[in-house]
Design a protein around this motif. Structure first.
Motif, PDB file in Angstrom:
ATOM      1  N   SER A  69     -23.549  75.235 -16.747  1.00 48.53           N
ATOM      2  CA  SER A  69     -23.328  76.178 -15.646  1.00 48.53           C
ATOM      3  C   SER A  69     -23.054  77.588 -16.146  1.00 48.53           C
ATOM      4  O   SER A  69     -22.705  78.461 -15.362  1.00 48.53           O
ATOM      5  CB  SER A  69     -22.151  75.711 -14.798  1.00 48.53           C
ATOM      6  N   GLY A  70     -23.182  77.823 -17.458  1.00 48.16           N
ATOM      7  CA  GLY A  70     -22.972  79.174 -17.978  1.00 48.16           C
ATOM      8  C   GLY A  70     -22.394  79.147 -19.374  1.00 48.16           C
ATOM      9  O   GLY A  70     -22.253  78.073 -19.996  1.00 48.16           O
ATOM     10  N   GLY A  71     -22.039  80.332 -19.873  1.00 50.33           N
ATOM     11  CA  GLY A  71     -21.474  80.441 -21.211  1.00 50.33           C
ATOM     12  C   GLY A  71     -20.118  79.753 -21.312  1.00 50.33           C
ATOM     13  O   GLY A  71     -19.796  79.135 -22.333  1.00 50.33           O
ATOM     14  N   THR A  72     -19.336  79.855 -20.265  1.00 49.99           N
ATOM     15  CA  THR A  72     -17.998  79.260 -20.278  1.00 49.99           C
ATOM     16  C   THR A  72     -18.084  77.751 -20.458  1.00 49.99           C
ATOM     17  O   THR A  72     -17.378  77.170 -21.292  1.00 49.99           O
ATOM     18  CB  THR A  72     -17.266  79.603 -18.960  1.00 49.99           C
ATOM     19  N   GLU A  73     -18.965  77.109 -19.700  1.00 52.89           N
ATOM     20  CA  GLU A  73     -19.101  75.655 -19.843  1.00 52.89           C
ATOM     21  C   GLU A  73     -19.694  75.292 -21.198  1.00 52.89           C
ATOM     22  O   GLU A  73     -19.286  74.295 -21.812  1.00 52.89           O
ATOM     23  CB  GLU A  73     -19.953  75.059 -18.716  1.00 52.89           C
ATOM     24  N   ALA A  74     -20.630  76.092 -21.693  1.00 55.28           N
ATOM     25  CA  ALA A  74     -21.219  75.811 -23.013  1.00 55.28           C
ATOM     26  C   ALA A  74     -20.127  75.845 -24.085  1.00 55.28           C
ATOM     27  O   ALA A  74     -20.072  74.964 -24.951  1.00 55.28           O
ATOM     28  CB  ALA A  74     -22.323  76.819 -23.323  1.00 55.28           C
ATOM     29  N   ASN A  75     -19.249  76.837 -24.024  1.00 58.36           N
ATOM     30  CA  ASN A  75     -18.153  76.922 -24.998  1.00 58.36           C
ATOM     31  C   ASN A  75     -17.199  75.744 -24.856  1.00 58.36           C
ATOM     32  O   ASN A  75     -16.745  75.172 -25.851  1.00 58.36           O
ATOM     33  CB  ASN A  75     -17.391  78.245 -24.832  1.00 58.36           C
ATOM     34  N   ASN A  76     -16.874  75.369 -23.627  1.00 62.04           N
ATOM     35  CA  ASN A  76     -15.999  74.217 -23.385  1.00 62.04           C
ATOM     36  C   ASN A  76     -16.622  72.936 -23.919  1.00 62.04           C
ATOM     37  O   ASN A  76     -15.952  72.122 -24.557  1.00 62.04           O
ATOM     38  CB  ASN A  76     -15.716  74.068 -21.887  1.00 62.04           C
ATOM     39  N   HIS A 101     -12.191  84.461 -23.776  1.00 65.55           N
ATOM     40  CA  HIS A 101     -11.233  83.517 -23.190  1.00 65.55           C
ATOM     41  C   HIS A 101     -11.815  82.116 -23.011  1.00 65.55           C
ATOM     42  O   HIS A 101     -11.070  81.137 -23.026  1.00 65.55           O
ATOM     43  CB  HIS A 101     -10.720  84.053 -21.855  1.00 65.55           C
ATOM     44  N   SER A 102     -13.133  82.021 -22.899  1.00 67.81           N
ATOM     45  CA  SER A 102     -13.748  80.699 -22.705  1.00 67.81           C
ATOM     46  C   SER A 102     -13.822  79.899 -24.009  1.00 67.81           C
ATOM     47  O   SER A 102     -14.222  78.732 -23.997  1.00 67.81           O
ATOM     48  CB  SER A 102     -15.136  80.831 -22.075  1.00 67.81           C
ATOM     49  N   VAL A 103     -13.440  80.518 -25.128  1.00 70.67           N
ATOM     50  CA  VAL A 103     -13.230  79.785 -26.385  1.00 70.67           C
ATOM     51  C   VAL A 103     -11.728  79.584 -26.601  1.00 70.67           C
ATOM     52  O   VAL A 103     -11.273  78.498 -26.943  1.00 70.67           O
ATOM     53  CB  VAL A 103     -13.857  80.539 -27.585  1.00 70.67           C
ATOM     54  N   ILE A 146     -16.670  80.680 -34.372  1.00 72.53           N
ATOM     55  CA  ILE A 146     -16.562  82.138 -34.522  1.00 72.53           C
ATOM     56  C   ILE A 146     -17.720  82.773 -33.762  1.00 72.53           C
ATOM     57  O   ILE A 146     -18.882  82.416 -33.979  1.00 72.53           O
ATOM     58  CB  ILE A 146     -16.637  82.564 -36.019  1.00 72.53           C
ATOM     59  N   MET A 147     -17.392  83.726 -32.892  1.00 74.59           N
ATOM     60  CA  MET A 147     -18.428  84.325 -32.045  1.00 74.59           C
ATOM     61  C   MET A 147     -19.412  85.175 -32.843  1.00 74.59           C
ATOM     62  O   MET A 147     -19.061  85.732 -33.884  1.00 74.59           O
ATOM     63  CB  MET A 147     -17.788  85.149 -30.919  1.00 74.59           C
ATOM     64  N   HIS A 148     -20.648  85.291 -32.322  1.00 75.87           N
ATOM     65  CA  HIS A 148     -21.658  86.091 -33.014  1.00 75.87           C
ATOM     66  C   HIS A 148     -21.355  87.581 -32.847  1.00 75.87           C
ATOM     67  O   HIS A 148     -21.343  88.336 -33.808  1.00 75.87           O
ATOM     68  CB  HIS A 148     -23.056  85.744 -32.478  1.00 75.87           C
ATOM     69  N   THR A 175     -21.040  78.871 -32.638  1.00 77.80           N
ATOM     70  CA  THR A 175     -20.908  80.304 -32.376  1.00 77.80           C
ATOM     71  C   THR A 175     -21.190  80.591 -30.910  1.00 77.80           C
ATOM     72  O   THR A 175     -22.114  80.035 -30.311  1.00 77.80           O
ATOM     73  CB  THR A 175     -21.814  81.144 -33.308  1.00 77.80           C
ATOM     74  N   ASP A 176     -20.344  81.434 -30.327  1.00 75.32           N
ATOM     75  CA  ASP A 176     -20.554  81.943 -28.967  1.00 75.32           C
ATOM     76  C   ASP A 176     -21.491  83.144 -29.128  1.00 75.32           C
ATOM     77  O   ASP A 176     -21.079  84.209 -29.568  1.00 75.32           O
ATOM     78  CB  ASP A 176     -19.198  82.353 -28.385  1.00 75.32           C
ATOM     79  N   ALA A 177     -22.769  82.917 -28.770  1.00 75.74           N
ATOM     80  CA  ALA A 177     -23.781  83.970 -28.952  1.00 75.74           C
ATOM     81  C   ALA A 177     -24.174  84.589 -27.614  1.00 75.74           C
ATOM     82  O   ALA A 177     -25.257  85.153 -27.482  1.00 75.74           O
ATOM     83  CB  ALA A 177     -25.007  83.400 -29.659  1.00 75.74           C
ATOM     84  N   VAL A 178     -23.275  84.505 -26.635  1.00 79.87           N
ATOM     85  CA  VAL A 178     -23.610  85.001 -25.290  1.00 79.87           C
ATOM     86  C   VAL A 178     -23.999  86.483 -25.320  1.00 79.87           C
ATOM     87  O   VAL A 178     -24.888  86.909 -24.593  1.00 79.87           O
ATOM     88  CB  VAL A 178     -22.443  84.742 -24.302  1.00 79.87           C
ATOM     89  N   GLN A 179     -23.363  87.267 -26.190  1.00 76.46           N
ATOM     90  CA  GLN A 179     -23.647  88.709 -26.214  1.00 76.46           C
ATOM     91  C   GLN A 179     -24.854  89.085 -27.077  1.00 76.46           C
ATOM     92  O   GLN A 179     -25.314  90.222 -27.023  1.00 76.46           O
ATOM     93  CB  GLN A 179     -22.406  89.490 -26.688  1.00 76.46           C
ATOM     94  N   THR A 180     -25.325  88.164 -27.909  1.00 79.87           N
ATOM     95  CA  THR A 180     -26.450  88.516 -28.792  1.00 79.87           C
ATOM     96  C   THR A 180     -27.753  87.849 -28.368  1.00 79.87           C
ATOM     97  O   THR A 180     -28.825  88.438 -28.529  1.00 79.87           O
ATOM     98  CB  THR A 180     -26.152  88.110 -30.254  1.00 79.87           C
ATOM     99  N   HIS A 201     -26.945  85.200 -17.239  1.00 80.57           N
ATOM    100  CA  HIS A 201     -26.673  86.439 -16.493  1.00 80.57           C
ATOM    101  C   HIS A 201     -26.320  87.634 -17.378  1.00 80.57           C
ATOM    102  O   HIS A 201     -26.101  88.735 -16.881  1.00 80.57           O
ATOM    103  CB  HIS A 201     -25.605  86.213 -15.410  1.00 80.57           C
ATOM    104  N   LYS A 202     -26.300  87.429 -18.693  1.00 85.40           N
ATOM    105  CA  LYS A 202     -26.115  88.561 -19.603  1.00 85.40           C
ATOM    106  C   LYS A 202     -27.460  89.092 -20.085  1.00 85.40           C
ATOM    107  O   LYS A 202     -27.516  90.046 -20.846  1.00 85.40           O
ATOM    108  CB  LYS A 202     -25.250  88.140 -20.806  1.00 85.40           C
ATOM    109  N   ILE A 203     -28.545  88.412 -19.680  1.00 88.30           N
ATOM    110  CA  ILE A 203     -29.895  88.850 -20.098  1.00 88.30           C
ATOM    111  C   ILE A 203     -30.826  88.985 -18.884  1.00 88.30           C
ATOM    112  O   ILE A 203     -31.992  88.633 -18.959  1.00 88.30           O
ATOM    113  CB  ILE A 203     -30.496  87.924 -21.180  1.00 88.30           C
TER     114      ILE A 203
HETATM  115  C1  LIG Z   1     -19.815  86.468 -20.495  1.00 88.53           C
HETATM  116  C2  LIG Z   1     -19.363  85.759 -21.718  1.00 88.53           C
HETATM  117  C3  LIG Z   1     -19.026  84.393 -21.682  1.00 88.53           C
HETATM  118  C4  LIG Z   1     -19.010  83.608 -20.401  1.00 88.53           C
HETATM  119  O1  LIG Z   1     -20.299  83.338 -19.896  1.00 88.53           O
HETATM  120  P1  LIG Z   1     -20.435  82.945 -18.338  1.00 88.53           P
HETATM  121  O2  LIG Z   1     -21.882  82.591 -18.207  1.00 88.53           O
HETATM  122  O3  LIG Z   1     -20.049  84.162 -17.555  1.00 88.53           O
HETATM  123  O4  LIG Z   1     -19.540  81.787 -18.100  1.00 88.53           O
HETATM  124  C5  LIG Z   1     -18.650  83.783 -22.865  1.00 88.53           C
HETATM  125  N1  LIG Z   1     -18.611  84.469 -24.020  1.00 88.53           N
HETATM  126  C6  LIG Z   1     -18.931  85.774 -24.096  1.00 88.53           C
HETATM  127  C7  LIG Z   1     -18.867  86.461 -25.413  1.00 88.53           C
HETATM  128  C8  LIG Z   1     -19.311  86.463 -22.949  1.00 88.53           C
HETATM  129  O5  LIG Z   1     -19.601  87.762 -23.035  1.00 88.53           O
END
Ligand SMILES: *Cc1c(COP(=O)(O)O)cnc(C)c1O
Length: 389
Positions: A69-76, A101-103, A146-148, A175-180, A201-203
């Motif tokens: 359902s998104g980056g938050t769930e992927a990290n969880n 915060h989702s990590v 460790i985030m990207h 790695t949380d690569a949501v921003q890259t 939703h970040k792309i």
């Molecule tokens: C936005 C973001 C998330 C969360 O992603 P969602 O799809 O909004 O749940 C996680 N990590 C980073 C680095 C983000 O920028």
């Protein structure tokens, strides 16, 4: 007055092409991918098509991608899923102080369940020292996360170096690569990661859909049970329109990436120079060059980030502050504090994040507006007058 949106790190507008790709799956092709008749099979094909595109972008195999359902769930899913699967082998996790915060949230939840978590410090630019990662590893370590790139200050972490270390020691690396993901090259082989989180939703994709890459053979327990979907790693009927949009967004991002990264890097550097030339006692947060193309984060001494953002909003400019307003008190950003900045500078942090529809003229308008706002706010600050009279 045209609204200038400079909060692309928080979310991006939906690309019109993405909407076009999604629309048929909201209306006529509404089938459930788990059914056998052709409606369902069209939906199944759309989901698998997207899975292939996401895998292709990061050099993974389609079956290594799980939609969430998104980056938050992927990290969880990455953190709790590994902890649940390997809890008998060890109870130690390594992460860092400036994670999203989702990590941090799942790590804290696991601490409450008896896991031990090491939160590594970062240097003044926000980078983790890979040597510290090595030194933190114990016999009980089961996961490194460790985030990207950091979402607030844009700093890129030495992920590939940490990946080599993790592989040598045989420890899973997330790695949380949501921003890259979709912004700069992300390759799971080059980075040496076993798990990687991404979000649509970040792309320029829709909100509420993301993905976790899970390297073949990695042991992980699902968070959501009750169906065979996603190879039993995430139960529930797939978000077909969302996943379809995610795939289209990836396609567009891939085509745009080199040119867009270059354009935003130039815009960013010009923006930083302009601010430093017109405002005194302004400090760049994050690394000067190892940072996301579209990220500018500054601390402005003697002013509060919230006040700057509210005043920019009056001029139709959307920017963000890292501080979180919780129950009436403003908490400075945990990220800027971790850089070693004092509370006053942490309170004065403002983040501008640029994207596809940001122009040089937009940046010029901010550069024109900001010095006046800062001067006005400082003229009301007793501390400023006392230090500068
Ligand atoms: C936005 C973001 C998330 C969360 O992603 P969602 O799809 O909004 O749940 C996680 N990590 C980073 C680095 C983000 O920028």
């Amino acid at each position: 007055m045209k609204r200038i949106y400079l909060d692309y790190a928080a979310t991006t507008p939906l690309h019109p092409e993405v909407f076009k790709a999604m629309k048929p799956y909201l209306l006529e092709n509404f089938g459930n991918p788990s059914t056998l008749y052709s409606y369902g099979q069209e939906a199944r094909q759309a989901v698998e098509n997207s899975r292939g595109k996401i895998a292709g972008l990061i050099h993974a195999k389609p079956e290594e991608i799980v939609f969430t359902s998104g980056g938050t769930e992927a990290n969880n899913l990455a953190i709790k899923g590994v902890a649940q699967a390997l809890g008998k082998e060890g109870n130690h996790i390594i992460t860092c102080a400036i994670e999203h915060h989702s990590v941090l949230g799942p790590c804290q939840a696991l601490e409450n369940r008896g896991f031990a978590v090491t939160y590594l410090p970062v240097n003044e630019y926000g980078q983790v020292n890979p040597e510290n990662v090595g030194n933190a590893i114990t016999q009980n370590t089961i996961l490194i996360s460790i985030m990207h790139a950091n979402n607030e200050i844009g700093t890129l972490q030495p992920v590939a170096e940490i990946g080599r270390l993790a592989r040598q020691k045989g420890i899973y690396f997330h790695t949380d690569a949501v921003q890259t993901f979709g912004h700069i090259p992300v390759d799971v082989e080059d980075l040496g990661v076993d798990l990687l989180s991404a979000s649509a939703h970040k792309i320029y994709g829709p909100k509420g859909v993301g993905a976790l890459y899970i390297r073949e053979g990695v042991k992980l327990e699902p968070l959501i049970d009750g169906g065979e979907q996603e190879d039993r790693r995430r139960a529930g009927t797939e978000n077909v329109p969302g996943i379809t949009g995610f795939g289209r967004a990836v396609e567009l991002a891939e085509a745009d990436m080199p040119g867009e990264a270059q354009r935003l890097t130039e815009l960013r550097n010009r923006f930083i120079k302009g601010l430093q030339a017109t405002i005194e006692d302004i400090h760049l947060n994050g690394h000067p060059s190892a940072r996301l193309p579209g990220n500018v984060n500054v601390s402005i001494n003697y002013v509060e980030g919230e006040a700057v953002c509210l005043n920019l909003d009056l001029e139709n400019i959307c920017a963000a502050t890292g501080s979180a307003c919780t129950t009436g008190s403003v908490e400075p950003s945990h990220v800027v504090l971790a850089l070693g900045k004092n509370r006053q500078l942490a309170h004065g942090s403002v983040r501008f994040t640029m994207g596809k529809w940001t122009t040089g003229a937009d940046i010029d308008r901010v550069k024109q507006a900001l010095p006046g706002i800062v001067a006005r706010l400082r003229s009301m600050s007793p501390l400023y007058r006392q230090d500068r009279h």
